[in-house]
Scaffold this active site. Structure first.
Site, PDB file in Angstrom:
ATOM      1  N   CYS A 128     -18.673 -29.033 -71.106  1.00 32.46           N
ATOM      2  CA  CYS A 128     -17.295 -28.683 -70.746  1.00 32.46           C
ATOM      3  C   CYS A 128     -17.219 -28.228 -69.288  1.00 32.46           C
ATOM      4  O   CYS A 128     -17.939 -27.318 -68.879  1.00 32.46           O
ATOM      5  CB  CYS A 128     -16.776 -27.572 -71.655  1.00 32.46           C
ATOM      6  SG  CYS A 128     -15.080 -27.093 -71.249  1.00 32.46           S
TER       7      CYS A 128
ATOM      8  N   CYS B 209     -53.065 -25.938 -55.048  1.00 32.77           N
ATOM      9  CA  CYS B 209     -52.529 -27.064 -54.286  1.00 32.77           C
ATOM     10  C   CYS B 209     -52.941 -28.386 -54.932  1.00 32.77           C
ATOM     11  O   CYS B 209     -54.130 -28.659 -55.072  1.00 32.77           O
ATOM     12  CB  CYS B 209     -53.039 -26.988 -52.848  1.00 32.77           C
ATOM     13  SG  CYS B 209     -52.350 -28.279 -51.817  1.00 32.77           S
TER      14      CYS B 209
END
Lengths: 466, 436
Positions: free
Chosen positions: A433, A135
């Protein structure tokens, strides 16, 4: 039909889908609903001396209209008393004996305190323990969480303390906020850990409010660095999990965490060796129900690939990650545009000109123009031509219909062409694309045997420098 | 500028906007959908070449004011064009999304979103910092062509005076566009913004006798005079109960016409005919017919306009030609095409009850009026110009808009005016005319 059952560090699992230690596993009522939805296991919201949280706690990064590409939080461990959490774990295990409950633990870095916590968690019936050494916010300031996980010696020491008393498998949860995640993985293994979980959240500031100049999340005009997670961190997590799993001194059963939200993500982590996967952000976004397609999609894919168990493909991609120096320099691919699919957006053209190697053109010049060189219209010349063109509103009765384009969707003038002799095969055009399968990368045989950089420099007697 | 305008509440209520404004959230979603094409087809299709992906991506980035400025840079009537342009055959018609099995980006509505935001915040059209030049240009006519020309010349530092013969400036943009597309007040708001750029607009009619004085006073003259009177029906029965389409549209828009008869026949099938027919419906007519001497495939109205008229309940009588009008009855003859491909009138007759007959069969050219302005060449009633510069055969005169193109869209007129402004600036030796 694919079988998703697996055994992780000795723990029997009905499927590899676990909830990560986080808000979705805050209490027994939630975990039981998650199990009803199909989750195979849950790592309980980290248990320790109850803390006081702040408000607000989360912030996110949106991208191009999509919410929560990345999420961060400054929430601490469980704010509920240890005995309440443990009583609920006992109740969940009583009602769901086949489901996995892992107790995530974080206490003061003292041997006796850890011993006490481990015993209580195991007495409650948890199937394993996950040591929260990761954490990155709040708890680290109090000498816990990533304060432990960033120092291999501490990580090893506490793992050893836990292993002195633990009867169930011990997972060490690794922090990514370190130069080389393998250092702590090795320390955990050295300390006797049975398994690893990675990655915890990444230190982050998601953004700053441009009106108040306060970073998010805003706590009364101030913020704090928070742990980043969600789809944005998946590539980082995948890299870290791979590097741990490919390191003999680190490798242990791995419960992979980081941006997993679909069966595809799960399959990818399993392919780099993960035993189970843990999910948080996607559930915080859409709820426990997402596990249905994770199970269904993974099973379907396994059936299509002919895999009957997770072990059939676990780690298959590991040998396919190598150091750059072992890549074949004589492998060549070039971009090919399917003109019948092209919609004429010309994003490949500008991406190639501005971001790559200037070999996708819109002028349809092919072949030498100036000596041996192909000379092409530069992008802005096309823009200037457009801007100085004379266009009128076509009125059906007054104006002839537009010239037919044959079988192409886009006008021929807007369908770019790849100069294959100049194309370096970088993939960029195929990435920008917007049409699936319109630009594909095709292998071009170069007529040379495979050769890596290492082999080439060895042959030339060059000492590698960097 | 001329008289202040107060919209008629009844008209505003009967002509609610056809396409309501996008909410910020909807605009953001739509702006994000745009692929940001390079050298985009939508930009190429726009007669004024608004850089469409540029303004759309500015909306997506939250820079809405910058989005509007980039629109105005190319088209000073960007606000009204966003509402009146037939985007289906322009920018949106060329959107690559059509090829991707997706709906085209709602470019018109995004443009309106940006422009509404701009004017709603009371922002000003930015004027480039140029020294005020001792050059004066007169723009004759107060419609989109002249306004486009005037704004562009202002950007080059030229002093411009627009002469407009009607009470309110804006030409057909103010008087001739269906109210559910563009309100009079919105056209006027845009004209005020152009005046704030330093463009002088005078409500004064220029007659033939005035051109000599204009030539003395101004360095160049732009003709943006539009077209002349609407064609008359020329059928027996006189003019009783006949009101031409443009008079009808201007009349209701300014609140002077609040109703038409119960039965209306609109003659012709162009976009103006559609506007007049739909307006008649909204003004309370029970039966509105569009009478056209040819078939649907030959109408000059856009397909989407035709569809709109059908939705409004307008009926179409194809292959009919009015031949007489008597006491609220329009007598029509059946028409057909003979083997030689000519339109011929047959023997069959149809009677149509029509308290009001609205001819919408085009406007006559201004040739007669203007041809005596010395040395300006005309062809088929249109001023002959060099397309790129708007230059006429007379060195001092430039022209654009309907008087040149025979009657097209607002955006075509603005583009003509803009090109002419650059032509004028070049002819007057003003350097550094902006590109794009």
């Amino acid at each position: 039909m694919a079988n998703l059952k697996t055994t992780f560090a000795g723990i029997e699992c009905i499927n590899p889908f676990w909830l990560a230690s986080a808000p979705p596993t805050n209490c027994g009522e939630q975990v039981m609903r998650a199990f009803d939805a199909g989750w195979g296991g849950a790592v309980w919201k980290t248990i320790g001396e109850p803390i006081t949280n702040v408000s607000s706690r989360y912030s996110s990064v949106d991208w191009a209209g999509q919410r929560m590409m990345g999420l961060n939080n400054i929430e601490l461990i469980s704010d509920r008393p240890i005995e309440v959490n443990l009583a609920e774990i006992a109740e969940v295990k009583r009602r769901y004996p086949k489901h996995v409950v892992i107790a995530s633990l974080m206490v003061e870095s003292r041997r006796d305190v850890w011993h006490e916590m481990v015993k209580r968690a195991e007495d409650a019936g948890s199937d394993g323990l996950e040591l929260n050494f990761g954490c990155p916010h709040g708890m680290s300031e109090r000498g816990m969480g990533s304060a432990v996980g960033q120092v291999p010696e501490y990580a090893q020491m506490i793992t050893e303390w836990v292993k002195e008393v633990a009867r169930t498998p011990v997972l060490v949860k690794l922090t990514p906020n370190i130069t080389d995640i393998r250092l702590v993985a090795r320390a955990a293994k050295q300390g006797g850990a049975d398994a690893l979980s990675a990655i915890n959240t990444i230190n982050s500031i998601t953004g700053i409010d441009l009106n108040t100049f306060t970073p998010r999340p805003n706590v009364d005009g101030k913020s704090s660095h928070g742990g980043y997670c969600g789809p944005a961190v998946k590539p980082i997590a995948l890299n870290m999990v791979q590097s741990v799993m490919a390191d003999p001194a680190s490798v242990l059963p791995m419960s992979a965490i980081g941006g997993i939200g679909s069966w595809r993500d799960a399959a990818e982590f399993l392919l780099v060796g993960a035993g189970t996967v843990q999910v948080c952000t996607a559930v915080m976004h859409y709820g426990y129900r997402i596990v249905e397609d994770m199970i269904d999609g993974l099973s379907q894919w396994m059936d299509e690939k002919g895999f009957s168990t997770l072990d059939d493909f676990r780690g298959l991609s590991l040998p396919r990650v190598t150091e750059w120096k072992h890549l074949n320099l004589n492998y060549k691919i070039v971009a090919q545009i399917d003109e019948s699919l092209c919609i004429g957006c010309d994003l490949c053209h500008i991406a190639c000109w501005d971001g790559a190697h200037q070999c996708i053109h819109t002028d349809r010049v092919s072949g030498p123009v100036d000596g041996h060189v192909e000379v092409h219209r530069k992008p802005m010349e096309a823009v200037h031509a457009t801007m100085s063109s004379i266009a009128v509103t076509r009125i059906p009765k007054m104006d002839p219909p537009a010239v037919s384009q044959g079988h192409y969707k886009a006008p021929l003038a807007r369908i770019p062409r790849v100069d294959e002799t100049e194309c370096v095969g970088c993939n960029l055009c195929s990435l920008v694309c917007p049409v699936e399968d319109c630009i594909t990368m095709k292998e071009v045989p170069v007529g040379l045997a495979p050769e890596t950089w290492e082999e080439r420099t060895a042959k030339l007697g060059i000492v590698e420098q960097c | 500028m001329g008289t202040a305008f107060t919209p008629h509440a009844g008209i505003t209520a009967r002509f609610p906007e056809l396409k309501p404004a996008l909410t910020p959230q909807a605009a953001m979603v739509e702006a994000n959908r745009c692929l940001n094409c390079f050298d985009a087809p939508c930009t190429a299709a726009c007669p004024t070449h608004i850089d469409v992906p540029r303004f759309i991506k500015k909306i997506a980035s939250g820079n809405v004011a910058g989005s509007a400025r980039s629109i105005l840079e190319a088209n000073v009537l960007g606000g009204s064009c966003a509402r009146v342009c037939p985007v289906e055959v322009l920018c949106e018609g060329s959107c690559v999304m059509h090829h991707r099995a997706e709906k085209p980006i709602m470019i018109g509505r995004l443009q309106r979103y940006a422009m509404d935001n701009f004017y709603g915040r009371g922002l000003q059209i930015p004027v480039r910092q140029r020294p005020e030049l001792p050059l004066r240009v007169a723009c004759v006519g107060g419609g989109p062509a002249s306004l486009g020309c005037a704004a562009e010349l202002r950007q080059a530092g030229v002093q411009v005076t627009v002469f407009d013969k009607r009470d309110l400036a804006g030409g057909l943009n103010t008087y001739g566009v269906a109210e559910y597309k563009l309100r009079v007040s919105e056209s006027l708001r845009e004209i005020e913004a152009i005046q704030s750029m330093g463009v002088e607009i005078l409500q004064r009619e220029i007659g033939l006798e005035d051109f000599a004085a204009l030539e003395r006073e101004f360095d160049a003259i732009f003709l943006g005079v539009g077209l002349g009177e609407m064609h008359r029906l020329r059928i027996p029965g006189g003019d009783a109960g006949v009101m031409d389409a443009l008079d009808l549209i201007a009349g209701y828009k300014t609140g002077e016409i609040l109703s038409v008869g119960r039965t209306v026949a609109v003659i012709g099938c162009g976009n103006t005919a559609i506007d007049a027919a739909v307006a008649s419906k909204r003004l309370g007519a029970d039966e509105v017919h569009i009478v056209y001497r040819r078939g649907p495939e030959e109408m000059s109205a856009f397909g989407f306009e035709y569809e709109h008229a059908l939705q409004e309940g307008v009926k179409f009588l194809w292959w009919r030609q009015p031949i007489a009008l008597e006491a609220g009855t329009l007598l029509c003859a059946e028409t057909s095409i003979n083997e030689a491909g000519e339109l011929v009138v047959g023997e069959m007759r149809t009677q149509l009850t029509a308290e009001v007959v609205v001819p919408a069969i085009g406007q006559s050219p201004l040739a007669e009026w203007l041809s005596s302005v010395k040395g300006i060449q005309f062809a088929k009633g249109r001023v002959v110009v060099d397309r790129a510069t708007g230059a006429t055969s007379h060195a001092k005169y430039f022209a654009g808009g309907d008087c040149v193109n025979g009657g097209r869209e607002v955006v075509d007129a603005v583009a003509d005016g803009k090109r002419a402004a650059r032509g004028i600036a070049a002819a007057l030796g003003v350097m550094e005319v902006a590109h794009g």
